[in-house]
Design a protein around this motif. Structure first.
Motif, PDB file in Angstrom:
ATOM      1  N   GLY A   4       0.802  -1.281   0.095  1.00  0.00           N
ATOM      2  CA  GLY A   4      -0.147  -0.134  -0.084  1.00  0.00           C
ATOM      3  C   GLY A   4       0.816   1.395  -0.172  1.00  0.00           C
ATOM      4  N   VAL A  24      -8.726  -4.343  -5.990  1.00  0.00           N
ATOM      5  CA  VAL A  24      -8.049  -5.448  -5.346  1.00  0.00           C
ATOM      6  C   VAL A  24      -9.005  -6.557  -5.808  1.00  0.00           C
ATOM      7  CG1 VAL A  24      -7.388  -6.683  -3.329  1.00  0.00           C
ATOM      8  CG2 VAL A  24      -7.531  -4.151  -3.406  1.00  0.00           C
ATOM      9  N   TYR A  34      -4.829  -8.355   1.558  1.00  0.00           N
ATOM     10  CA  TYR A  34      -5.752  -7.364   1.201  1.00  0.00           C
ATOM     11  C   TYR A  34      -6.166  -6.331   2.244  1.00  0.00           C
ATOM     12  CZ  TYR A  34     -10.542  -5.601   0.735  1.00  0.00           C
ATOM     13  OH  TYR A  34     -11.566  -4.856   0.931  1.00  0.00           O
ATOM     14  N   GLU A  35      -6.304  -6.876   3.265  1.00  0.00           N
ATOM     15  CA  GLU A  35      -6.690  -5.967   4.582  1.00  0.00           C
ATOM     16  C   GLU A  35      -5.881  -5.175   4.770  1.00  0.00           C
ATOM     17  OE1 GLU A  35      -7.693  -8.992   7.569  1.00  0.00           O
ATOM     18  OE2 GLU A  35      -9.777  -9.317   6.679  1.00  0.00           O
ATOM     19  N   LYS A  49      -5.391  -2.269   2.035  1.00  0.00           N
ATOM     20  CA  LYS A  49      -6.377  -1.322   2.219  1.00  0.00           C
ATOM     21  C   LYS A  49      -6.107  -0.161   3.300  1.00  0.00           C
ATOM     22  CE  LYS A  49     -11.462  -1.457   2.558  1.00  0.00           C
ATOM     23  NZ  LYS A  49     -11.683  -0.556   3.941  1.00  0.00           N
ATOM     24  N   LYS A  50      -5.578  -0.670   4.441  1.00  0.00           N
ATOM     25  CA  LYS A  50      -5.309   0.327   5.340  1.00  0.00           C
ATOM     26  C   LYS A  50      -4.511   1.372   5.078  1.00  0.00           C
ATOM     27  CE  LYS A  50      -6.695  -3.195   9.309  1.00  0.00           C
ATOM     28  NZ  LYS A  50      -6.087  -3.907  10.403  1.00  0.00           N
ATOM     29  N   VAL A  67      -3.405   2.088   2.022  1.00  0.00           N
ATOM     30  CA  VAL A  67      -3.818   2.968   0.934  1.00  0.00           C
ATOM     31  C   VAL A  67      -4.612   3.963   1.578  1.00  0.00           C
ATOM     32  CG1 VAL A  67      -5.164   3.101  -1.040  1.00  0.00           C
ATOM     33  CG2 VAL A  67      -3.700   1.129  -1.055  1.00  0.00           C
ATOM     34  N   GLU A  68      -5.524   3.631   2.330  1.00  0.00           N
ATOM     35  CA  GLU A  68      -6.470   4.916   2.872  1.00  0.00           C
ATOM     36  C   GLU A  68      -5.747   5.570   3.742  1.00  0.00           C
ATOM     37  OE1 GLU A  68     -10.447   2.078   2.662  1.00  0.00           O
ATOM     38  OE2 GLU A  68      -9.582   2.233   4.592  1.00  0.00           O
ATOM     39  N   THR A 107      -7.948   5.564  -2.080  1.00  0.00           N
ATOM     40  CA  THR A 107      -9.227   4.790  -2.024  1.00  0.00           C
ATOM     41  C   THR A 107      -9.237   3.523  -2.744  1.00  0.00           C
ATOM     42  OG1 THR A 107     -10.253   7.092  -2.118  1.00  0.00           O
ATOM     43  CG2 THR A 107     -11.594   5.052  -2.539  1.00  0.00           C
ATOM     44  N   ILE A 108      -9.885   2.449  -2.218  1.00  0.00           N
ATOM     45  CA  ILE A 108     -10.108   1.185  -2.827  1.00  0.00           C
ATOM     46  C   ILE A 108     -11.422   1.408  -3.581  1.00  0.00           C
ATOM     47  CG2 ILE A 108     -10.670  -1.176  -2.571  1.00  0.00           C
ATOM     48  CD1 ILE A 108      -7.532  -0.329  -1.548  1.00  0.00           C
ATOM     49  N   ALA A 140     -13.308  -3.891  -4.749  1.00  0.00           N
ATOM     50  CA  ALA A 140     -12.721  -4.879  -4.173  1.00  0.00           C
ATOM     51  C   ALA A 140     -13.388  -6.234  -4.527  1.00  0.00           C
ATOM     52  CB  ALA A 140     -12.623  -4.713  -2.161  1.00  0.00           C
ATOM     53  N   TYR A 190      -4.157  -4.481  -7.299  1.00  0.00           N
ATOM     54  CA  TYR A 190      -3.298  -5.557  -6.194  1.00  0.00           C
ATOM     55  C   TYR A 190      -3.848  -6.699  -6.410  1.00  0.00           C
ATOM     56  CZ  TYR A 190      -1.012  -6.421  -1.865  1.00  0.00           C
ATOM     57  OH  TYR A 190      -0.243  -6.961  -0.839  1.00  0.00           O
TER      58      TYR A 190
END
Length: 382
Positions: free
Chosen positions: A158, A172, A185-186, A189-190, A192-193, A198-199, A202, A228
């Motif tokens: 990320g 993703v 993935y989890e 996501k954290k 990137v945010e 932004t995702i 997904a 991703y």
């Protein structure tokens, strides 16, 4: 006369048996036996074969230099085919029949999870070379790993997207039934945010799926700047081909499960980047020497799983220099205190026996010879 002859024969047989037992005992005392569980066949065989070869190279070097305090290392290997049930069978064979008290393996998080609780309960030291799921070492104090963990690796991916590629809109596509894929993935996501991104999409699939076009259509409609793909190389190769066929030409980013993808995919993985444990083109002397020795022995460049196997053996060797190889608790305590510079970086273990170390990002490029290869892009520290 007959009685005397029989007695003499019996005494000779007894003496011969005693000498053989003494010889066997001496031979055993001069050897340190360790177990190895690897996916030498099956869907992630590249990981196991490379890891085992890295360990073999390390053992060869250590034994040639006099072994560990004069004792030679012997590894007894089992193939679990990347199947957790077979991992358990391999573990039971190694600990009951072969009576090892140290095991290096297995390769994936699912397989390692299958035997970690057994190893902890039976006080068998287990070193996972490449299993990145956090819960593996949380089982107990006999469980170690050589690689970094998924929360760090997902975060690295990320941060790379935000800080190095300068992109904000990510999609993703992940395997909902695979802890490795979900964990990456989890944490991706954290990160990137947290970086202001932004995702935008997904999408998930089931383990073993071959057709990803429905999910990729949704991803394409979300207009991401980057995709991703947190999965293993064989699945990534399938996804990448369908992704490019749909006209999604964004960068694609992944994790260490991609290692091996360059020999299992074509140009569709260009503009691809993934986090890894080391870069074979590094100028670090330890890396240079390892790559040279590995190429000389196997006539191929080592992927990260070979380097992790090699480091796993040297970590164990450094621990055994001050430990009693026959005493699992002694090996455990010595291993927890190992700290040093290895092929995959400078490392020491934290309180949960995870190594504190950096990650590298590599880019897939095509050389002048037309061959795809991962090359060093950047380092991201803890």
């Amino acid at each position: 006369m007959k009685s005397t002859v029989m007695k003499g024969t019996a005494l000779f047989a007894f003496a011969l048996t005693a000498l053989l037992l003494i010889g066997c005992a001496k031979k055993e005392s001069d050897t340190i036996k360790i177990g190895g569980v690897f996916s030498l066949s099956g869907p992630v065989a590249v990981y196991g074969v490379e890891c085992r070869q890295g360990i073999d190279l390390a053992i060869e070097e250590i034994n040639a230099a006099g072994g560990i305090n004069g004792k030679m290392i012997e590894m007894i290997t089992e193939d679990d085919e990347g199947n957790p049930e077979k991992t358990v069978n391999a573990y039971k064979k190694l600990t009951t029949k072969d009576r090892v008290n140290v095991i290096i393996g297995s390769m994936t998080s699912g397989c390692c999870s299958a035997m970690a609780s057994l190893a902890q309960n039976q006080k068998v030291v287990m070193i996972a070379p490449a299993a990145t799921a956090p819960e593996i070492t949380q089982v107990g104090d006999y469980i170690f790993r050589t690689c970094f963990i998924d929360p760090f690796q997902g975060t690295v991916g990320g941060r790379f997207v935000i800080e190095n590629l300068g992109l904000k809109k990510a999609a993703v596509l992940y395997d909902i039934g695979n802890d490795y894929s979900v964990g990456l993935y989890e944490n991706f996501k954290k990160a990137v945010e947290a970086g202001g991104g932004t995702i935008v999409s997904a999408e998930s699939y089931a383990t073993g799926d071959k057709d990803f076009n429905a999910q990729l259509t949704k991803i394409k409609n979300a207009q991401p700047e980057v995709v991703y793909l947190p999965d293993y190389y064989a699945t990534v190769a399938l996804i990448a081909k369908q992704l490019r066929a749909q006209g999604i030409n964004t960068p694609i980013v992944g994790a260490d499960g991609w290692d091996g993808v360059v020999t299992n995919a074509g140009d569709e993985v260009l503009n691809g980047f993934y986090s890894n444990h080391y870069a074979a083109d590094s100028t670090d002397p330890k890396v240079v020497n390892f790559v040279k020795a590995y190429k000389a022995k196997y006539n191929s460049a080592p992927v990260s799983f070979a380097a992790l196997g090699y480091d796993s053996m040297y970590l164990l060797k450094d621990a055994l220099l001050t430990a009693d190889p026959s005493d699992s608790a002694s090996v455990r305590d010595a291993l927890a205190n190992v700290s040093g510079s290895y092929v995959t970086g400078q490392l020491h273990f934290d309180d949960t026996r995870n190594p504190v170390k950096s990650a590298v990002m590599v880019e897939i490029v095509k050389g002048a010879d037309g061959v795809l290869a991962p090359v060093y892009k950047t380092t991201i520290n803890p």
